[in-house]
Design a protein around this motif. Structure first.
Motif, PDB file in Angstrom:
ATOM      1  N   ARG A  22     -12.088   8.612   4.909  1.00  0.00           N
ATOM      2  CA  ARG A  22     -12.821   7.955   5.998  1.00  0.00           C
ATOM      3  C   ARG A  22     -13.688   6.806   5.475  1.00  0.00           C
ATOM      4  NH1 ARG A  22     -13.725  10.333  11.151  1.00  0.00           N
ATOM      5  NH2 ARG A  22     -12.172  11.946  11.518  1.00  0.00           N
ATOM      6  N   VAL A  23     -14.356   7.039   4.355  1.00  0.00           N
ATOM      7  CA  VAL A  23     -15.209   5.996   3.796  1.00  0.00           C
ATOM      8  C   VAL A  23     -14.376   4.795   3.347  1.00  0.00           C
ATOM      9  CG1 VAL A  23     -16.728   5.428   1.858  1.00  0.00           C
ATOM     10  CG2 VAL A  23     -17.096   7.537   3.134  1.00  0.00           C
ATOM     11  N   SER A  24     -13.229   5.083   2.733  1.00  0.00           N
ATOM     12  CA  SER A  24     -12.368   4.007   2.227  1.00  0.00           C
ATOM     13  C   SER A  24     -11.469   3.419   3.306  1.00  0.00           C
ATOM     14  CB  SER A  24     -11.499   4.545   1.086  1.00  0.00           C
ATOM     15  OG  SER A  24     -10.614   5.558   1.573  1.00  0.00           O
ATOM     16  N   LYS A  25     -11.394   4.093   4.464  1.00  0.00           N
ATOM     17  CA  LYS A  25     -10.518   3.713   5.580  1.00  0.00           C
ATOM     18  C   LYS A  25      -9.036   3.887   5.257  1.00  0.00           C
ATOM     19  CE  LYS A  25     -12.553   2.436   8.951  1.00  0.00           C
ATOM     20  NZ  LYS A  25     -13.014   3.402   9.971  1.00  0.00           N
ATOM     21  N   LEU A  26      -8.714   4.600   4.187  1.00  0.00           N
ATOM     22  CA  LEU A  26      -7.314   4.827   3.835  1.00  0.00           C
ATOM     23  C   LEU A  26      -6.607   5.732   4.844  1.00  0.00           C
ATOM     24  CD1 LEU A  26      -7.530   5.258  -0.052  1.00  0.00           C
ATOM     25  CD2 LEU A  26      -6.684   3.290   1.233  1.00  0.00           C
ATOM     26  N   ASP A  27      -7.378   6.505   5.602  1.00  0.00           N
ATOM     27  CA  ASP A  27      -6.751   7.367   6.621  1.00  0.00           C
ATOM     28  C   ASP A  27      -6.077   6.551   7.718  1.00  0.00           C
ATOM     29  OD1 ASP A  27      -9.426   6.605   7.431  1.00  0.00           O
ATOM     30  OD2 ASP A  27      -9.273   8.047   9.060  1.00  0.00           O
ATOM     31  N   GLU A  28      -6.430   5.252   7.812  1.00  0.00           N
ATOM     32  CA  GLU A  28      -5.855   4.383   8.842  1.00  0.00           C
ATOM     33  C   GLU A  28      -4.519   3.766   8.423  1.00  0.00           C
ATOM     34  OE1 GLU A  28      -7.533   4.158  11.619  1.00  0.00           O
ATOM     35  OE2 GLU A  28      -9.652   4.463  11.167  1.00  0.00           O
ATOM     36  N   LEU A  29      -4.130   3.885   7.161  1.00  0.00           N
ATOM     37  CA  LEU A  29      -2.923   3.208   6.680  1.00  0.00           C
ATOM     38  C   LEU A  29      -1.665   3.501   7.505  1.00  0.00           C
ATOM     39  CD1 LEU A  29      -3.131   3.254   2.760  1.00  0.00           C
ATOM     40  CD2 LEU A  29      -3.284   1.291   4.300  1.00  0.00           C
ATOM     41  N   PRO A  30      -1.422   4.753   7.914  1.00  0.00           N
ATOM     42  CA  PRO A  30      -0.206   5.009   8.701  1.00  0.00           C
ATOM     43  C   PRO A  30      -0.156   4.243  10.025  1.00  0.00           C
ATOM     44  CG  PRO A  30      -1.054   7.064   7.821  1.00  0.00           C
ATOM     45  CD  PRO A  30      -2.098   6.018   7.559  1.00  0.00           C
ATOM     46  N   GLN A  31      -1.310   3.756  10.491  1.00  0.00           N
ATOM     47  CA  GLN A  31      -1.308   3.006  11.745  1.00  0.00           C
ATOM     48  C   GLN A  31      -0.595   1.665  11.610  1.00  0.00           C
ATOM     49  OE1 GLN A  31      -5.141   3.008  13.887  1.00  0.00           O
ATOM     50  NE2 GLN A  31      -5.674   4.817  12.684  1.00  0.00           N
ATOM     51  N   LEU A  32      -0.330   1.243  10.380  1.00  0.00           N
ATOM     52  CA  LEU A  32       0.481   0.042  10.191  1.00  0.00           C
ATOM     53  C   LEU A  32       1.863   0.231  10.815  1.00  0.00           C
ATOM     54  CD1 LEU A  32      -0.424  -0.950   6.506  1.00  0.00           C
ATOM     55  CD2 LEU A  32      -1.127  -2.120   8.602  1.00  0.00           C
ATOM     56  N   PHE A  33       2.360   1.477  10.804  1.00  0.00           N
ATOM     57  CA  PHE A  33       3.647   1.764  11.440  1.00  0.00           C
ATOM     58  C   PHE A  33       3.525   1.685  12.966  1.00  0.00           C
ATOM     59  CE2 PHE A  33       4.029   3.720   7.245  1.00  0.00           C
ATOM     60  CZ  PHE A  33       5.254   3.219   6.831  1.00  0.00           C
ATOM     61  N   THR A  84       0.808  -1.236   0.000  1.00  0.00           N
ATOM     62  CA  THR A  84       0.000   0.000   0.000  1.00  0.00           C
ATOM     63  C   THR A  84       0.834   1.276   0.000  1.00  0.00           C
ATOM     64  OG1 THR A  84      -0.145   0.058   2.447  1.00  0.00           O
ATOM     65  CG2 THR A  84      -1.857  -1.177   1.253  1.00  0.00           C
ATOM     66  N   PHE A  85       2.156   1.147   0.009  1.00  0.00           N
ATOM     67  CA  PHE A  85       2.997   2.345   0.117  1.00  0.00           C
ATOM     68  C   PHE A  85       2.719   3.365  -0.989  1.00  0.00           C
ATOM     69  CE2 PHE A  85       6.987   4.807   0.182  1.00  0.00           C
ATOM     70  CZ  PHE A  85       6.984   5.164   1.518  1.00  0.00           C
ATOM     71  N   PRO A  86       2.582   2.947  -2.273  1.00  0.00           N
ATOM     72  CA  PRO A  86       2.255   3.949  -3.306  1.00  0.00           C
ATOM     73  C   PRO A  86       0.937   4.669  -3.033  1.00  0.00           C
ATOM     74  CG  PRO A  86       2.996   1.899  -4.305  1.00  0.00           C
ATOM     75  CD  PRO A  86       2.782   1.606  -2.840  1.00  0.00           C
ATOM     76  N   VAL A  87      -0.068   3.925  -2.571  1.00  0.00           N
ATOM     77  CA  VAL A  87      -1.369   4.531  -2.240  1.00  0.00           C
ATOM     78  C   VAL A  87      -1.209   5.515  -1.088  1.00  0.00           C
ATOM     79  CG1 VAL A  87      -3.723   4.062  -1.447  1.00  0.00           C
ATOM     80  CG2 VAL A  87      -2.612   2.488  -3.032  1.00  0.00           C
ATOM     81  N   LEU A  88      -0.428   5.127  -0.077  1.00  0.00           N
ATOM     82  CA  LEU A  88      -0.180   5.996   1.071  1.00  0.00           C
ATOM     83  C   LEU A  88       0.478   7.301   0.642  1.00  0.00           C
ATOM     84  CD1 LEU A  88      -0.072   6.489   4.148  1.00  0.00           C
ATOM     85  CD2 LEU A  88       2.073   5.190   4.185  1.00  0.00           C
ATOM     86  N   ILE A  89       1.482   7.213  -0.215  1.00  0.00           N
ATOM     87  CA  ILE A  89       2.191   8.409  -0.683  1.00  0.00           C
ATOM     88  C   ILE A  89       1.249   9.339  -1.441  1.00  0.00           C
ATOM     89  CG2 ILE A  89       4.002   9.257  -2.239  1.00  0.00           C
ATOM     90  CD1 ILE A  89       5.037   8.094   0.392  1.00  0.00           C
ATOM     91  N   ILE A  90       0.420   8.772  -2.311  1.00  0.00           N
ATOM     92  CA  ILE A  90      -0.533   9.581  -3.085  1.00  0.00           C
ATOM     93  C   ILE A  90      -1.547  10.251  -2.157  1.00  0.00           C
ATOM     94  CG2 ILE A  90      -2.431   9.464  -4.769  1.00  0.00           C
ATOM     95  CD1 ILE A  90      -0.797   7.190  -6.149  1.00  0.00           C
TER      96      ILE A  90
END
Length: 196
Positions: free
Chosen positions: A97-108, A32-38
């Motif tokens: 929020r709908v896609s839950k992509l805001d949670e991706l940094p919590q993987l760290f 998901t890193f490319p998605v996170l960067i975008i």
């Protein structure tokens, strides 16, 4: 002797979940890193401060800093999501929020050990009702998670007693089956909780 055996089993289970957390996090960050960067870049152009760093309560009530992609406007005070107004959310933040992509940094957060992928959602230090109900049910003995049993069943922090009861139920019967079931339900669209 029975108590000690259960204790050893609990420690073994925690270590096993930790290993699975780390493996899934490494894979998840890589994929998901490319998605996170975008997403961070778009949020930067919208708010100039793309990352939101908040204090949350973790295992044994230890305070840690949770990472999220910013979805709320600059200047909005730290408060539980169910107290936010729709106007507090940025335009791109609604999609995040709908896609839950805001949670991706919590993987760290999971990778460094502050969180697990599955566990009780971490609350703010000022959510006294949630803290009280969770203390009563010994919820703070478990690492908080990105998703959990309460979330995939539509229970959020607006109902502290109900939330803590679901959290305690999850902890009492937690195993790898529940772990992967919560992840599966979240990926399939459950786990939205805290809706605005």
């Amino acid at each position: 002797r029975g108590y000690k055996a259960l204790l050893r089993q609990g420690i073994g289970r925690e270590r096993m979940i930790r290993v699975v957390d780390v493996v899934l996090c490494i894979v998840g960050i890589f994929l998901t890193f490319p998605v996170l960067i975008i997403a961070v870049a778009i949020s930067f152009f919208e708010t100039s401060k793309p990352l939101l760093i908040q204090s949350r309560l973790g295992k044994d009530k230890k305070v840690f800093k949770v990472l999220k992609i910013r979805t709320i406007k600059i200047g909005v005070a730290d408060k539980p999501t169910h107290f936010l107004k729709a106007s507090d959310i940025t335009r791109f933040g609604r999609f995040l929020r709908v896609s839950k992509l805001d949670e991706l940094p919590q993987l760290f957060n999971v990778l460094i050990g502050d969180m697990s992928i599955v566990g009780p959602r971490p609350c703010l230090p000022n959510q006294t009702e949630v803290i009280f109900e969770r203390e009563r049910r010994k919820v703070f003995r478990m690492r908080p998670g990105i998703t959990g049993l309460a979330q995939v069943n539509g229970v959020d922090m607006s109902t502290p007693r109900k939330l803590a009861a679901w959290d305690a139920q999850m902890i009492d019967s937690f195993d790898l089956t529940m772990y992967f079931r919560c992840i599966q339900k979240t990926i399939l669209g459950r786990g939205f909780g805290d809706g605005i």
